[in-house]
Write a protein that holds these residues in place. Structure first.
Motif, PDB file in Angstrom:
ATOM      1  N   GLU A 189       0.838  -1.189   0.000  1.00  0.00           N
ATOM      2  CA  GLU A 189       0.000   0.000   0.000  1.00  0.00           C
ATOM      3  C   GLU A 189       0.880   1.248   0.000  1.00  0.00           C
ATOM      4  O   GLU A 189       1.926   1.297   0.642  1.00  0.00           O
ATOM      5  N   ILE A 190       0.453   2.263  -0.717  1.00  0.00           N
ATOM      6  CA  ILE A 190       1.208   3.507  -0.812  1.00  0.00           C
ATOM      7  C   ILE A 190       1.296   4.156   0.567  1.00  0.00           C
ATOM      8  O   ILE A 190       0.289   4.334   1.253  1.00  0.00           O
ATOM      9  N   ALA A 191       2.509   4.531   0.982  1.00  0.00           N
ATOM     10  CA  ALA A 191       2.708   5.152   2.296  1.00  0.00           C
ATOM     11  C   ALA A 191       3.576   6.395   2.140  1.00  0.00           C
ATOM     12  O   ALA A 191       4.613   6.539   2.781  1.00  0.00           O
ATOM     13  N   LEU A 192       3.163   7.289   1.267  1.00  0.00           N
ATOM     14  CA  LEU A 192       3.900   8.518   1.008  1.00  0.00           C
ATOM     15  C   LEU A 192       3.184   9.710   1.620  1.00  0.00           C
ATOM     16  O   LEU A 192       1.977   9.668   1.855  1.00  0.00           O
TER      17      LEU A 192
ATOM     18  N   LEU B 170       6.140   3.869  -8.046  1.00  0.00           N
ATOM     19  CA  LEU B 170       7.528   4.030  -8.487  1.00  0.00           C
ATOM     20  C   LEU B 170       8.313   4.925  -7.525  1.00  0.00           C
ATOM     21  O   LEU B 170       9.498   4.691  -7.275  1.00  0.00           O
ATOM     22  N   VAL B 171       7.658   5.929  -6.977  1.00  0.00           N
ATOM     23  CA  VAL B 171       8.318   6.786  -5.981  1.00  0.00           C
ATOM     24  C   VAL B 171       8.643   5.984  -4.724  1.00  0.00           C
ATOM     25  O   VAL B 171       9.719   6.137  -4.136  1.00  0.00           O
ATOM     26  N   GLU B 172       7.729   5.107  -4.316  1.00  0.00           N
ATOM     27  CA  GLU B 172       7.989   4.234  -3.166  1.00  0.00           C
ATOM     28  C   GLU B 172       9.254   3.401  -3.398  1.00  0.00           C
ATOM     29  O   GLU B 172      10.094   3.250  -2.509  1.00  0.00           O
ATOM     30  N   ILE B 173       9.388   2.848  -4.590  1.00  0.00           N
ATOM     31  CA  ILE B 173      10.542   2.013  -4.901  1.00  0.00           C
ATOM     32  C   ILE B 173      11.815   2.855  -4.953  1.00  0.00           C
ATOM     33  O   ILE B 173      12.866   2.456  -4.430  1.00  0.00           O
ATOM     34  N   ALA B 174      11.725   4.034  -5.568  1.00  0.00           N
ATOM     35  CA  ALA B 174      12.885   4.933  -5.620  1.00  0.00           C
ATOM     36  C   ALA B 174      13.346   5.311  -4.218  1.00  0.00           C
ATOM     37  O   ALA B 174      14.550   5.403  -3.937  1.00  0.00           O
TER      38      ALA B 174
END
Length: 511
Positions: A89-92, A150-154
């Motif tokens: 899940e996105i956590a940004l 992709l930002v999470e992975i970066a």
């Protein structure tokens, strides 16, 4: 690979109240390997990752790093040990920029009174460009779900880690984005970094991973070298039974009923224009196309979640005046978002309240009070029908696995007995057993005359489940494929603009 595992899990257990998420499991990660962790939703995979990452604490058992027992009290402690986790899940931070999110850990730990934003943006852009050309000054809230992933992975790639855990990293990515990620992961392996890879996509696991471990019902089942097993064998170990048919039989054209939903000349003035489609009762219509082509925006505009600048939507031959989503719901038209965490469920609310939230009026008595017994009865029936694995209908949705959260989101749509259901990526991040259950449910609903529209980035799902597929490219309908035309190559060629359907070509020839 060295003899001593970089990560060694021994007898780990974890319970949430009466529910045992993990029971005496083991897992071994060697240095410089990509190790797949498989299991149905609720098998305990994410729980294990969260304990290794310091988000949760085990009730029993031991975690060893390079042979030494460790107690990982927090995510910060995990980072100090060289462990990084990319959550499913996105956590940004939605209001921060891409660059600020990528280097959030460094920003929080810095001692300098002023931030050198020029250097921050430059460094972040170098990392981001490894995956996709996303401008790092962009606010995260303005990105699509796939770009947020992709930002999470970066963000994880910037950490000086020895162990990288990826939980369904390609669930929201396009094929080209996924291939770029695979190249990066293989490069990490060559540098001696170890990767735990959680995925339900067997093709990815067998092309990328060195070994595979299977959990089932919170327990360890087996670990095998990837060359010593097969996708069918892994699935059998995951579900504890043989799955002989991934997709239900399709209906014949004679079994599909009257025109149910008609959309003509629909535009939003930004992302798509002049879209038309027809859906018949009992039909499952697929919508394919590249991420960013406008698929979700079209669905949201049909349902009143986005403002239409032109177009007509008719249901059962009657024009609809849809100004907001509640108007669509009253008409019997519902939409399931691709963003499960953001808009699919209320994580902190009970399962029963989530299921009833779409239409409280049907559960309200004469005095305007909610009938809790009726709510519980409805929730119990739908949760049982969809096979939700839970402690009870009063449990918070946050206590469920991702796949079971998705089932609760689907149960909410079914609570109003809809005429048309639009589902955006309905099986994203869901294991093969749950996918089969959801596919069968959708075909059963279609058999009762419900019209269903499926938006999916998984081409096998579009081909195996849908009676017909429309392909969207750059905000317009690129073509339509009948059942006998469906194939991965045909969908990809339409989505990329390489080829038209035979129907379009015939029309041009006549002209």
């Amino acid at each position: 690979m060295t003899a001593t595992p970089i990560l060694d899990i021994r007898g780990l257990s974890k319970a949430f109240g009466p529910v045992k998420a993990l029971s005496d499991v083991r897992f071994e990660l060697r240095r410089g390997e990509i190790h797949a962790l498989c299991g149905e939703n609720g098998a305990g995979k994410s729980t294990l990752m969260n304990m290794i990452a310091g988000v949760l604490q085990p009730d029993a058992g031991e975690i060893r790093i390079d042979g030494a027992p460790v107690w990982i009290a927090s995510p910060a402690a995990a980072q100090r040990l060289g462990i990084a986790l990319v959550h499913q899940e996105i956590a940004l931070c939605q209001d921060a920029t891409v660059a600020e999110n990528i280097y959030m850990s460094a920003i929080n730990s810095r001692r300098a009174p002023l931030m050198n934003y020029g250097r921050l943006y430059a460094d972040a852009q170098k990392v981001m460009d490894l995956l996709a050309p996303i401008p790092v000054r962009t606010r995260v809230a303005d990105l699509s779900i796939s770009n947020q992933q992709l930002v999470e992975i970066a963000k994880a790639l910037t950490l000086d880690c020895n162990v990288l855990m990826l939980d369904e990293p390609t669930a929201a990515l396009t094929a080209s984005e996924a291939q770029r990620l695979f190249s990066i992961v293989r490069g990490l392996r060559q540098r001696g970094i170890s990767v735990v890879y959680i995925s339900h996509r067997m093709a990815e696991i067998f092309s990328l991973c060195d070994r595979v471990t299977v959990f089932r019902d919170g327990q360890y089942v087996a670990t095998d070298p990837i060359e010593a097993t097969s996708p069918d064998e892994v699935v059998r170990k995951m579900v504890g039974r043989e799955i002989t048919q991934l997709y239900p039989d399709k209906l014949s054209s004679q079994d599909i009923g009257r025109p149910l939903l008609s959309v003509q000349g629909l535009s939003d003035g930004k992302r798509f224009a002049n879209v038309g489609l027809q859906l018949r009762a009992g039909e499952i219509l697929g919508i394919g196309g590249l991420i960013g082509a406008g698929r979700s925006e079209i669905a949201q505009t049909i349902c009143g979640l986005r403002l239409a600048t032109a177009g007509i939507v008719e249901l059962d031959g009657t024009p609809l005046r849809i100004r907001r989503y509640s108007d669509a719901v009253r008409a019997g038209l519902v939409y399931l978002s691709e963003d499960r965490k953001g808009s699919g469920v209320f994580l902190d609310m009970p399962i029963a309240a989530n299921i009833s939230a779409l239409d409280l009026g049907k559960l309200t008595g004469a005095l305007g009070l909610l009938d809790r017994r009726a709510e519980a009865r409805q929730a119990g029936e739908l949760a049982t029908r969809l096979g939700v694995r839970m402690a009870g209908i009063d449990a918070a949705v946050s206590t469920l696995s991702g796949g079971n959260q998705q089932k609760v989101a689907i149960a909410r749509q079914l609570s109003i007995d809809p005429k048309v259901i639009i589902m955006d990526e309905p099986t994203r991040g869901i294991d093969v057993g749950a996918k089969v259950e959801i596919h069968r449910l959708l075909r059963q609903l279609a058999g009762k005359g419900v019209g269903i529209i499926i938006i999916s980035s998984e081409l096998p799902e579009l081909i195996g489940l849908c009676d017909r597929v429309m392909v969207v490219r750059e905000g317009r309908i690129a073509g339509e494929l009948a059942a006998d035309e469906l194939g991965e190559e045909a969908i990809i060629m339409l989505a990329s603009g390489i080829q038209q359907t035979s129907t379009q070509q015939e029309a041009q020839n006549v002209a």
